[in-house]
Motif scaffolding. Structure first.
Motif, PDB file in Angstrom:
ATOM      1  N   MET A   1       6.618   9.229   9.578  1.00 40.24           N
ATOM      2  CA  MET A   1       7.356   8.679  10.533  1.00 40.24           C
ATOM      3  C   MET A   1       7.147   9.279  11.843  1.00 40.24           C
ATOM      4  N   LEU A   2       6.729  10.253  11.929  1.00 45.86           N
ATOM      5  CA  LEU A   2       6.530  11.118  13.054  1.00 45.86           C
ATOM      6  C   LEU A   2       4.999  11.167  13.586  1.00 45.86           C
ATOM      7  N   ASP A   3       4.370  10.109  12.835  1.00 41.41           N
ATOM      8  CA  ASP A   3       2.968   9.827  13.322  1.00 41.41           C
ATOM      9  C   ASP A   3       3.168   9.050  14.495  1.00 41.41           C
ATOM     10  N   LYS A   4       2.261   9.367  15.758  1.00 40.23           N
ATOM     11  CA  LYS A   4       2.370   8.393  16.818  1.00 40.23           C
ATOM     12  C   LYS A   4       1.887   6.832  16.770  1.00 40.23           C
ATOM     13  N   LYS A   5       1.322   6.552  15.430  1.00 43.18           N
ATOM     14  CA  LYS A   5       0.875   5.435  15.332  1.00 43.18           C
ATOM     15  C   LYS A   5       2.181   4.375  14.968  1.00 43.18           C
ATOM     16  N   ASN A   6       3.045   5.084  14.625  1.00 40.42           N
ATOM     17  CA  ASN A   6       4.429   4.249  14.132  1.00 40.42           C
ATOM     18  C   ASN A   6       5.685   4.405  15.131  1.00 40.42           C
ATOM     19  N   SER A   7       6.038   3.388  15.126  1.00 38.61           N
ATOM     20  CA  SER A   7       7.305   3.369  16.017  1.00 38.61           C
ATOM     21  C   SER A   7       8.545   2.720  15.512  1.00 38.61           C
ATOM     22  N   SER A   8       9.811   3.037  16.320  1.00 38.10           N
ATOM     23  CA  SER A   8      10.893   2.304  15.985  1.00 38.10           C
ATOM     24  C   SER A   8      11.289   2.321  14.303  1.00 38.10           C
ATOM     25  N   GLY A   9      11.099   3.569  13.824  1.00 41.79           N
ATOM     26  CA  GLY A   9      11.405   3.567  12.257  1.00 41.79           C
ATOM     27  C   GLY A   9      10.363   2.782  11.510  1.00 41.79           C
ATOM     28  N   LEU A  10       9.409   1.995  11.827  1.00 41.11           N
ATOM     29  CA  LEU A  10       8.467   1.091  11.063  1.00 41.11           C
ATOM     30  C   LEU A  10       7.385   1.950  10.826  1.00 41.11           C
ATOM     31  N   LEU A  11       6.809   1.805   9.441  1.00 44.38           N
ATOM     32  CA  LEU A  11       5.507   2.467   9.143  1.00 44.38           C
ATOM     33  C   LEU A  11       4.411   1.353   9.194  1.00 44.38           C
ATOM     34  N   LYS A  12       3.569   1.398   9.938  1.00 41.26           N
ATOM     35  CA  LYS A  12       2.753   0.619  10.411  1.00 41.26           C
ATOM     36  C   LYS A  12       1.260   0.831   9.915  1.00 41.26           C
ATOM     37  N   PHE A  13       0.562  -0.094   9.194  1.00 45.04           N
ATOM     38  CA  PHE A  13      -0.843   0.314   8.800  1.00 45.04           C
ATOM     39  C   PHE A  13      -1.930  -0.601   9.049  1.00 45.04           C
ATOM     40  N   VAL A  14      -3.069  -0.147   9.018  1.00 47.94           N
ATOM     41  CA  VAL A  14      -4.186  -1.057   9.143  1.00 47.94           C
ATOM     42  C   VAL A  14      -4.573  -1.386   7.629  1.00 47.94           C
ATOM     43  N   LEU A  15      -4.733  -2.804   7.354  1.00 53.45           N
ATOM     44  CA  LEU A  15      -4.851  -3.027   5.952  1.00 53.45           C
ATOM     45  C   LEU A  15      -6.113  -3.852   6.230  1.00 53.45           C
ATOM     46  N   ILE A  16      -6.876  -4.537   5.091  1.00 55.97           N
ATOM     47  CA  ILE A  16      -7.837  -5.494   5.052  1.00 55.97           C
ATOM     48  C   ILE A  16      -7.648  -6.509   4.052  1.00 55.97           C
ATOM     49  N   ASN A  17      -8.291  -7.662   4.768  1.00 60.36           N
ATOM     50  CA  ASN A  17      -8.092  -8.676   3.820  1.00 60.36           C
ATOM     51  C   ASN A  17      -9.453  -9.068   3.041  1.00 60.36           C
TER      52      ASN A  17
ATOM     53  N   LYS B   1      -2.289  -5.508  -2.793  1.00 57.16           N
ATOM     54  CA  LYS B   1      -1.202  -5.804  -3.105  1.00 57.16           C
ATOM     55  C   LYS B   1      -0.356  -6.807  -1.938  1.00 57.16           C
ATOM     56  N   TYR B   2      -0.521  -6.511  -1.012  1.00 57.69           N
ATOM     57  CA  TYR B   2       0.093  -7.226   0.321  1.00 57.69           C
ATOM     58  C   TYR B   2      -0.567  -8.024   1.056  1.00 57.69           C
ATOM     59  N   LYS B   3      -2.073  -8.009   1.135  1.00 56.87           N
ATOM     60  CA  LYS B   3      -2.906  -8.922   1.637  1.00 56.87           C
ATOM     61  C   LYS B   3      -3.798  -9.536   0.509  1.00 56.87           C
ATOM     62  N   SER B   4      -4.994 -10.167   0.895  1.00 54.54           N
ATOM     63  CA  SER B   4      -5.752 -10.662   0.135  1.00 54.54           C
ATOM     64  C   SER B   4      -6.878 -10.123  -0.404  1.00 54.54           C
ATOM     65  N   LEU B   5      -6.866  -9.090  -0.541  1.00 53.92           N
ATOM     66  CA  LEU B   5      -8.347  -8.103  -0.757  1.00 53.92           C
ATOM     67  C   LEU B   5      -8.544  -8.196  -2.247  1.00 53.92           C
ATOM     68  N   ASP B   6      -9.606  -8.425  -2.615  1.00 51.59           N
ATOM     69  CA  ASP B   6     -10.002  -8.699  -3.956  1.00 51.59           C
ATOM     70  C   ASP B   6      -9.980  -7.206  -4.766  1.00 51.59           C
ATOM     71  N   SER B   7      -9.259  -7.210  -6.017  1.00 50.21           N
ATOM     72  CA  SER B   7      -8.935  -5.757  -6.547  1.00 50.21           C
ATOM     73  C   SER B   7     -10.304  -5.171  -7.013  1.00 50.21           C
ATOM     74  N   ASN B   8     -11.331  -5.964  -6.976  1.00 46.96           N
ATOM     75  CA  ASN B   8     -12.713  -5.402  -7.230  1.00 46.96           C
ATOM     76  C   ASN B   8     -13.150  -4.308  -6.179  1.00 46.96           C
ATOM     77  N   VAL B   9     -12.688  -4.604  -5.041  1.00 45.54           N
ATOM     78  CA  VAL B   9     -13.180  -3.825  -3.722  1.00 45.54           C
ATOM     79  C   VAL B   9     -12.466  -2.302  -3.951  1.00 45.54           C
ATOM     80  N   LEU B  10     -11.266  -2.552  -4.490  1.00 48.19           N
ATOM     81  CA  LEU B  10     -10.389  -1.206  -4.954  1.00 48.19           C
ATOM     82  C   LEU B  10     -10.954  -0.468  -6.208  1.00 48.19           C
TER      83      LEU B  10
END
Ligand code: GLY
Length: 355
Positions: A311-327, A273-282
């Protein structure tokens, strides 16, 4: 050999090195403690002792109860208590014989006991072999938040005995496959070809384990303390950990790898949805998911409960939800901010697959 020097040993070399290690500890008066749970004591300890010819050596066994619900400060305190009662000093060694939960807690206990004693990991599950036992993350869950308290503390050696996999239920193996396929998305896409279309029992586990460990070592050597690159190992875990934490709080039975399998589904969807990953991979992953994880029938009715946990995960900070995504497979990006609505949408997508 006095110390296995942070190396990873497989099969017969692992046995030989372990034997020498016990020998040198014994010769220099170092005490050996082996941390087990009821499963690894019953199924793996006898194999280790007999295959590596360790029955002649004296060691102290510390037994804890298996399972994520026991990954607590109380269990860690119990390990410290047993080390103390057993007379462990700074030269003593704690050998962690078990899955990810046990290796994480044993590593943490060792990192603090007497300000740090030597520790060795002998992973007994696929998940621990390819991920948890490697890279030096240790810790325990705290007030139901996953790995909330922990440290980076490298084991002095990791010993991988593939025969332990034969002692596992299929559910445990399949949960481990979620961590294996994660490496296919973030690092070595040849893993995807090896996993797709193969029945679990026909997979070459030795090869899979070696590829994953190699990838993990490469990543954690560059970034041991997760300042940047190491974050890619969290692909599937931002949502996966929140689901696990949510499940822990409600006593829903889900293994770490199973929560990661759901997390991968959601985070691949976000990558399309947000990066360029080909939907076939999904789409290919959805087939894999249905094949290995169709027993996971939980539906998330209230996405906010998962978001609150994230929100309480240590990977997230300042109220932002941060993800690893793939192209694309092998091209991960980290610290990608996704809105609450984005997360809700991907959980809705997951819910639709259940119907
Ligand atoms: N399990 C993720 C890491 O070790 O960084």
């Amino acid at each position: 050999m006095n110390k296995p020097e942070g190396r990873i040993f497989f099969g017969s070399e692992a046995c030989e090195t372990m034997h020498h290690y016990f020998d040198s500890c014994f010769a220099s008066g170092r005490m050996i403690f082996i941390l087990v749970d009821e499963n690894s004591r019953k199924c793996c300890l006898p194999i280790l002792l007999s295959n590596c010819d360790l029955n002649q050596y004296k060691f102290t066994m510390i037994e804890i109860q298996s399972g994520e619900k026991n990954k607590t400060l109380e269990t860690v305190a119990f390990i410290w208590e047993q080390l103390t009662i057993g007379g462990a000093d700074r030269k003593s060694v704690l050998i962690n014989l078990g899955g990810g939960v046990l290796c994480d807690m044993g590593g943490f206990a060792a990192s603090c006991y007497n300000r740090g004693i030597e520790t060795v990991n002998i992973p007994t599950t696929l998940l621990a072999m390819v991920d948890a036992a490697v890279g030096g993350k240790t810790g325990f869950d705290f007030i139901t938040y996953k790995n909330h308290i922990g440290s980076f503390y490298q084991p002095s050696g990791i010993f991988v005995f593939e025969e332990f996999l034969k002692t596992l239920e299929i559910r445990q193996i399949e949960a481990g496959l979620a961590e294996v396929i994660k490496y296919g998305f973030i690092s070595d896409q040849s893993l995807l070809e090896k996993l797709y279309g193969s029945k679990t029992e026909t997979l070459s586990f030795n090869e899979l384990i070696q590829i994953c460990i190699h990838a993990k070592i490469e990543i954690t050597t560059i970034d041991p303390n997760e300042q940047g690159l190491r974050k890619i190992l969290n692909f599937g875990h931002t949502i996966g950990h929140a689901i696990e934490s949510f499940a822990l709080n409600r006593e829903i039975d889900i293994l770490h790898g199973e929560a990661v399998a759901v997390g991968l589904l959601c985070e691949l969807w976000l990558s399309v949805k947000y990066k360029s990953l080909d939907s076939n991979v999904l789409n290919d992953y959805i087939l894999f998911y249905h094949y290995h994880f169709s027993h996971l029938t939980y539906v998330f009715e209230n996405a906010n409960e998962i978001i609150d946990r994230m929100m309480l995960d240590k990977k997230n900070s300042s109220g932002l939800l941060k993800f690893v995504l793939i192209n694309k497979p092998g091209e991960p990006i980290w610290d990608e901010v996704i809105t609450n609505d984005g997360v809700k949408e991907c959980l809705e997508f997951y819910n639709t697959l259940k119907i």
